[in-house]
Design a protein around this motif. Structure first.
Motif, PDB file in Angstrom:
ATOM      1  N   GLN A  22       0.813  -1.224   0.000  1.00  9.90           N
ATOM      2  CA  GLN A  22       0.000   0.000   0.000  1.00  9.90           C
ATOM      3  C   GLN A  22       0.848   1.276   0.000  1.00  9.90           C
ATOM      4  OE1 GLN A  22      -3.304   0.094   2.719  1.00  9.90           O
ATOM      5  NE2 GLN A  22      -4.214  -1.732   1.802  1.00  9.90           N
ATOM      6  N   GLY A  23       2.052   1.180   0.540  1.00 12.31           N
ATOM      7  CA  GLY A  23       2.955   2.322   0.462  1.00 12.31           C
ATOM      8  C   GLY A  23       3.265   2.653  -1.002  1.00 12.31           C
ATOM      9  N   SER A  26       0.289   4.289  -2.686  1.00  8.61           N
ATOM     10  CA  SER A  26       0.216   5.690  -2.307  1.00  8.61           C
ATOM     11  C   SER A  26       1.204   6.533  -3.101  1.00  8.61           C
ATOM     12  CB  SER A  26       0.499   5.794  -0.807  1.00  8.61           C
ATOM     13  OG  SER A  26       0.318   7.091  -0.361  1.00  8.61           O
ATOM     14  N   ARG A 104     -11.921  12.525   5.009  1.00  6.17           N
ATOM     15  CA  ARG A 104     -11.293  11.516   5.853  1.00  6.17           C
ATOM     16  C   ARG A 104     -11.890  11.379   7.244  1.00  6.17           C
ATOM     17  NH1 ARG A 104      -7.392   7.712   6.400  1.00  6.17           N
ATOM     18  NH2 ARG A 104      -6.319   7.747   4.427  1.00  6.17           N
ATOM     19  N   GLN A 108     -12.496   7.611   9.451  1.00  2.00           N
ATOM     20  CA  GLN A 108     -11.293   7.291  10.215  1.00  2.00           C
ATOM     21  C   GLN A 108     -11.448   6.009  11.034  1.00  2.00           C
ATOM     22  OE1 GLN A 108      -8.786   8.272   8.894  1.00  2.00           O
ATOM     23  NE2 GLN A 108      -7.289   8.689  10.444  1.00  2.00           N
ATOM     24  N   ALA A 111      -9.339   3.370   9.658  1.00  2.00           N
ATOM     25  CA  ALA A 111      -7.950   3.747   9.383  1.00  2.00           C
ATOM     26  C   ALA A 111      -6.973   2.575   9.524  1.00  2.00           C
ATOM     27  CB  ALA A 111      -7.520   4.898  10.288  1.00  2.00           C
ATOM     28  N   LEU A 112      -7.234   1.678  10.435  1.00  2.00           N
ATOM     29  CA  LEU A 112      -6.265   0.606  10.670  1.00  2.00           C
ATOM     30  C   LEU A 112      -6.611  -0.685   9.926  1.00  2.00           C
ATOM     31  CD1 LEU A 112      -5.480   1.148  14.464  1.00  2.00           C
ATOM     32  CD2 LEU A 112      -4.102   1.794  12.472  1.00  2.00           C
ATOM     33  N   ASP A 113      -7.676  -0.646   9.151  1.00  2.00           N
ATOM     34  CA  ASP A 113      -8.116  -1.837   8.424  1.00  2.00           C
ATOM     35  C   ASP A 113      -7.311  -1.982   7.133  1.00  2.00           C
ATOM     36  OD1 ASP A 113      -9.387  -3.769   6.946  1.00  2.00           O
ATOM     37  OD2 ASP A 113     -11.408  -3.074   7.422  1.00  2.00           O
ATOM     38  N   GLU A 114      -6.559  -3.064   7.020  1.00  2.00           N
ATOM     39  CA  GLU A 114      -5.700  -3.285   5.850  1.00  2.00           C
ATOM     40  C   GLU A 114      -6.506  -3.483   4.564  1.00  2.00           C
ATOM     41  OE1 GLU A 114      -2.283  -3.536   5.462  1.00  2.00           O
ATOM     42  OE2 GLU A 114      -1.822  -3.014   7.539  1.00  2.00           O
ATOM     43  N   VAL A 116      -8.862  -1.619   3.567  1.00  2.00           N
ATOM     44  CA  VAL A 116      -9.415  -0.338   3.125  1.00  2.00           C
ATOM     45  C   VAL A 116      -8.267   0.611   2.792  1.00  2.00           C
ATOM     46  CG1 VAL A 116     -10.845   1.645   3.784  1.00  2.00           C
ATOM     47  CG2 VAL A 116     -11.398  -0.631   4.668  1.00  2.00           C
ATOM     48  N   PHE A 117      -8.335   1.219   1.620  1.00  2.00           N
ATOM     49  CA  PHE A 117      -7.336   2.231   1.258  1.00  2.00           C
ATOM     50  C   PHE A 117      -8.068   3.510   0.900  1.00  2.00           C
ATOM     51  CE2 PHE A 117      -4.594   4.747  -1.301  1.00  2.00           C
ATOM     52  CZ  PHE A 117      -3.322   4.529  -0.796  1.00  2.00           C
ATOM     53  N   PHE A 118      -7.780   4.578   1.620  1.00  2.00           N
ATOM     54  CA  PHE A 118      -8.501   5.837   1.417  1.00  2.00           C
ATOM     55  C   PHE A 118      -7.530   6.925   1.010  1.00  2.00           C
ATOM     56  CE2 PHE A 118     -10.496   9.807   2.358  1.00  2.00           C
ATOM     57  CZ  PHE A 118     -11.869   9.604   2.270  1.00  2.00           C
ATOM     58  N   ARG A 119      -7.837   7.625  -0.071  1.00  2.00           N
ATOM     59  CA  ARG A 119      -6.960   8.698  -0.504  1.00  2.00           C
ATOM     60  C   ARG A 119      -7.781   9.947  -0.826  1.00  2.00           C
ATOM     61  NH1 ARG A 119      -1.650   8.777  -2.209  1.00  2.00           N
ATOM     62  NH2 ARG A 119      -1.124  10.812  -3.050  1.00  2.00           N
TER      63      ARG A 119
END
Ligand SMILES: Nc1nc2c(ncn2[C@@H]2O[C@H](COP(=O)(O)OP(=O)(O)O)[C@@H](O)[C@H]2O)c(=O)[nH]1
Ligand SMILES: [Mg+2]
Lengths: 325, 138
Positions: A22-23, A26, A104, A108, A111-114, A116-119
């Motif tokens: 995910q990094g 991003s 966001r 939130q 936020a820690l759920d792998e 889910v990716f939010f941008r």
């Protein structure tokens, strides 16, 4: 500075995204939306993943509850173990170039759920709607390898104001358009209605926990019935009263979104939509490149010719576009 | 690139207190100064802040804390960013923080700490200078 900002090659970025990093997702999103050095090669490398994920747009006036609905939809999808990526687009100020990307806050809790990716993205240069880099951003998300070893997030949600009249409009970008409204939006909604009526596949009247929701639902159904198709096979646009606050109606809304996806596949309409997306991706880039190239060719000599009335703007602009100076 | 894109800043509110007027003032001021600003809302853990910074690919993270746990929270965010490959993200803080704590925080990787009286204009110009410097080095 060390590492991150230094240019990772397009090849490495793609391979890391394809391994579920995910990094890297991003970073790739930044490169394609910034159009920073080397972005063309990156955008090119992600294009082949086009069409891997169903894309859902949520549009509607500010305050109607789009981000809150995204939040509750994500909760539902995560209960089923499906992965979700969200691109939330907010306007850039034409005066300062700054933007408050405020979506966001509503999501939130994930936020820690792998899964889910939010941008958050800013419109950058566009007054409303989306800019042409949204397509490349989507392709990055379509290349991501999920936990289930599948290419592309199970869902891609895009939040934007969306009027049905933007240069790059949400309807040119996604498979399914969900228009979100709320009671008490009166005049503002009337103004938007013309455009959104044309692009909605599903209507969500949010804040059903408030009074007057029935009225809002009735008025939309009314407006829709004017354009009712007599074709039995055609998709008939559902209008749902929902509440992001209480959760009321969210499951039915999701059912309608999925039913629309199924309709697209069964009817073959999906091919039409995907072609429309590709046409817009291409044409918005063409117009962007033309603008950029041609404007670079405008020189002081041209201006001088105008001052001295040796030429006129129309003749000169045609010459410049032809590459003749 | 025709014009430089705006820097992206994450403003985060760690800790348990629910007053975020200060954070919101910074958010608005930075937006008006031409930054793209993302705000997390209140009661964020260091883990949530680091993951948000990763997904939003921000240039800087601003931590707003009225008082209390800054000595544990600020360095924790710095370390988590490093672990996520975001070691070059600038971390700054604001709040009522004693002088000796400020010195220690800077040793631990917090770039700058602003006291409650700092003008938002100063914070904005600090960020522009620091981030312009960092992108030249890259
Ligand atoms: N009463 C009520 N308020 C809601 C509901 N959904 C969102 N809101 C509120 O409406 C405001 C705007 O919500 P937001 O999701 O940010 O809207 P957006 O601008 O369309 O993304 C916030 O104050 C929410 O708390 C709902 O179902 N019921
Ligand atoms: Mg929103």
């Amino acid at each position: 500075m060390a590492g991150r900002r230094s240019l990772i090659s397009a090849e490495e970025l793609v391979s890391r995204v394809c391994q579920g990093d995910q990094g890297a997702v991003s970073r790739a999103l930044t490169r394609v939306t910034d159009e920073s050095d080397g972005y063309e090669e990156i955008a090119r490398s992600f294009f082949p993943f086009h069409g891997n994920s169903p894309t859902i747009g949520l549009c509607g006036s500010p305050g109607s509850g789009k981000s809150s609905l995204v939040n509750t939809l994500v909760s539902l999808l995560r209960k089923r173990g499906e992965s979700v990526a969200i691109l939330a687009v907010d306007p850039t100020s034409a005066y300062t170039g700054g933007a408050f990307l405020g979506d966001r806050i509503r999501v939130q809790q994930h936020a820690l759920d792998e899964g889910v990716f939010f941008r958050s993205l800013a419109t950058r240069g566009m007054v409303g709607g989306l800019n042409e880099t949204i397509f490349s951003a989507i392709h990055v998300l379509e290349a991501y390898e999920t936990e289930k070893k599948k290419k592309g997030f199970d869902w891609i949600l895009i939040e934007t104001v969306g009027t049905g009249q933007d240069e790059v409009d949400i309807a040119d970008v996604v498979d399914t358009v969900v228009c979100v409204t709320a009671p008490y939006q009166g005049d503002e909604f009337q103004a938007m209605k013309a455009g959104t009526m044309e692009i909605a596949d599903v209507f969500a009247v949010n804040k059903a926990d408030l009074e007057e929701v029935d009225k809002a639902v009735a008025s939309i159904k009314d407006a829709l019935s004017l354009g009712l198709s007599h074709d039995e096979e055609a998709w008939s646009i559902p209008v749902h009263a929902v509440s992001a606050r209480t959760g009321q109606g969210i499951d039915v809304l999701l059912e309608s979104i999925e039913a629309h996806g199924k309709y697209l596949l069964d009817s073959g309409e999906i091919a039409v939509r995907r072609k429309r997306q590709l046409r817009k991706e291409l044409s918005s880039l063409v117009s962007r490149l033309i603008r950029r190239n041609a404007l670079e060719r405008v020189t002081d000599c041209h201006i001088k010719a105008l001052v001295e009335k040796k030429s006129d703007p129309l003749t000169l602009s045609r010459k410049i576009l032809k590459g003749v100076s | 690139m025709d014009n430089k894109n705006a820097y992206r800043i994450l403003i985060a509110k760690p800790g348990l207190d629910g007053h975020d007027r200060g954070a919101k003032v910074i958010v608005r001021a930075l937006r008006d100064a031409g930054f793209e600003v993302i705000y997390t809302g209140i009661r964020q853990t260091a883990e949530m802040i680091a993951r948000t910074a990763l997904q939003e690919d921000v240039d800087a993270v601003g931590l707003s804390l009225l008082s209390g746990a800054h000595m544990t929270l600020f360095p924790r965010v710095v370390n988590l960013l490093k672990e996520n490959g975001l070691g070059d993200v600038l971390v700054f803080g604001g709040g009522i923080i004693p002088e000796e704590d400020m010195i220690e925080l800077k040793k631990q990787g917090v770039a700058e700490v602003f006291g409650p009286g700092t003008s938002t204009t100063d914070i904005a110009s600090y960020l522009t200078t620091a981030l312009d410097g960092a992108s030249k080095q890259a």
